[in-house]
Design a protein around this motif. Structure first.
Motif: not given
Ligand code: C2E
Ligand code: CA
Ligand code: CA
Ligand code: CA
Length: 279
Positions: A237-239, A92-94, A179-181, A72-75, A116-120, A85-87, A57-59
């Motif tokens: 992102g397999i759709e 909160h994630l933990v 991630d995002d290779f 959105s977490p992207s925002d 889990i996702n961790i900022s570089a 404030h990333i710490h 699982l990815e959290a």
């Molecule tokens: P990411 O790590 O690349 O996570 C994948 C993103 O793609 C997630 O968006 C997920 O919901 C979405 N996704 C998964 N499958 C598909 C699909 O088939 N199609 C499409 N279109 N999208 C899909 P999400 O949840 O909005 O997260 C966005 C980004 O925010 C993440 O990208 C990650 O970089 C960051 N993020 C999320 N949670 C955390 C966190 O706890 N800590 C940190 N540092 N970053 C986080």
């Protein structure tokens, strides 16, 4: 992405968009301090592509604000990074994860990964290890494996202390994924020196799979590199069926995407994590 958010926050403060960003930023900092209940975690399953069985699982963090709605977490992740404030956010994630995960394996499938996702830039924070320790212990306690995903864009800037920290995580049994290779700048010459175990191919390459032969060549090339360096590959992102079939054909190891499952709460996912053969 971080650069764009920075521009919005600091340079466009007098535009409407800039004012929105400013208010969002203030709201985030207030919520981090006083409204932990606005944060929750959803989990997206990953699968072994060959067998179709669940691999882990990815959290992913969620922030539901009374005024801004579901942000959105992207925002909000870039804002938390820039405002220092990333710490707290990872805190909160933990906390959310510890509330969801049981104390003992029970009937859970054994050996799943929990990523889990961790900022570089957070990797070198001296407080990180203590913050993650109880989480990694809990994950180990249910017979699962912890994994951290670090976005590639920053990898060129990884300092010696940062690489040491990643190596230390590896020694503690934590799986390290890039991630995002394919979207960042890490050169091949550099890649083999990084203490990482997994390459996670960015969605943009998966999206175009099956459309043209040229696009599957990029994914094949990444799989070739990974094979040579003995790294595991995850496709995100397999759709579509077509993408899944192509990835399985190319012998990509794991995959995740809306085709198989969207991110969901622990509670709604629980059934998929139970070992059916166990009494
Ligand atoms: P990411 O790590 O690349 O996570 C994948 C993103 O793609 C997630 O968006 C997920 O919901 C979405 N996704 C998964 N499958 C598909 C699909 O088939 N199609 C499409 N279109 N999208 C899909 P999400 O949840 O909005 O997260 C966005 C980004 O925010 C993440 O990208 C990650 O970089 C960051 N993020 C999320 N949670 C955390 C966190 O706890 N800590 C940190 N540092 N970053 C986080
Ligand atoms: Ca990720
Ligand atoms: Ca990703
Ligand atoms: Ca991403």
């Amino acid at each position: 992405l971080a650069g764009r958010a920075c521009y919005r926050i600091y340079c466009a403060a007098d535009t409407e968009q800039g004012r929105y960003q400013q208010r969002l930023s203030e709201a985030l900092i207030a919520s981090l301090k006083t409204a932990p209940e606005e944060f929750r975690v959803v989990y997206q399953p990953q699968y072994h592509l060959a067998s179709g069985q669940i691999a882990g699982l990815e959290a992913l963090l969620r922030w539901d604000h009374p005024e801004f709605g579901s942000v959105s977490p992207s925002d909000f992740v870039p804002i938390a990074e820039h405002r220092g404030h990333i710490h707290e956010l990872t805190g909160h994630l933990v906390r959310c994860l510890l509330a969801d995960l049981p104390q003992s394996p029970g009937r859970l499938l054994p050996g799943l990964r929990l990523a889990i996702n961790i900022s570089a830039r957070q990797i070198t924070d001296s407080r990180l290890e203590a913050l993650l320790k109880p989480l990694f212990q809990r994950i180990g306690g249910i017979g699962w494996l912890p994994e951290i995903e670090i976005t590639e864009t920053h990898l060129m800037h990884l300092s010696v202390p940062c690489l040491d920290r990643l190596r230390e995580f590896g020694r503690q049994g934590v799986i390290v994924a890039i991630d995002d290779f394919g979207t960042g700048y890490s050169s091949l010459a550099y890649l083999h020196t990084l203490p990482v175990h997994v390459l996670k191919i960015d969605r943009q390459f998966i999206q175009r799979l099956g459309e043209k032969s040229r696009d599957s060549r990029i994914v094949s090339a990444i799989l070739g590199i990974a094979d040579a360096l003995e790294l595991e590959v995850v496709a995100e992102g397999i759709e579509h069926e077509e993408q899944y079939r192509k990835l399985r054909e190319l012998k990509c190891h794991r995959g995740q995407g809306y085709l198989m499952a969207r991110p969901a709460s622990w509670h709604s996912l629980n059934g998929a994590l139970i070992d059916q053969h166990q009494e």
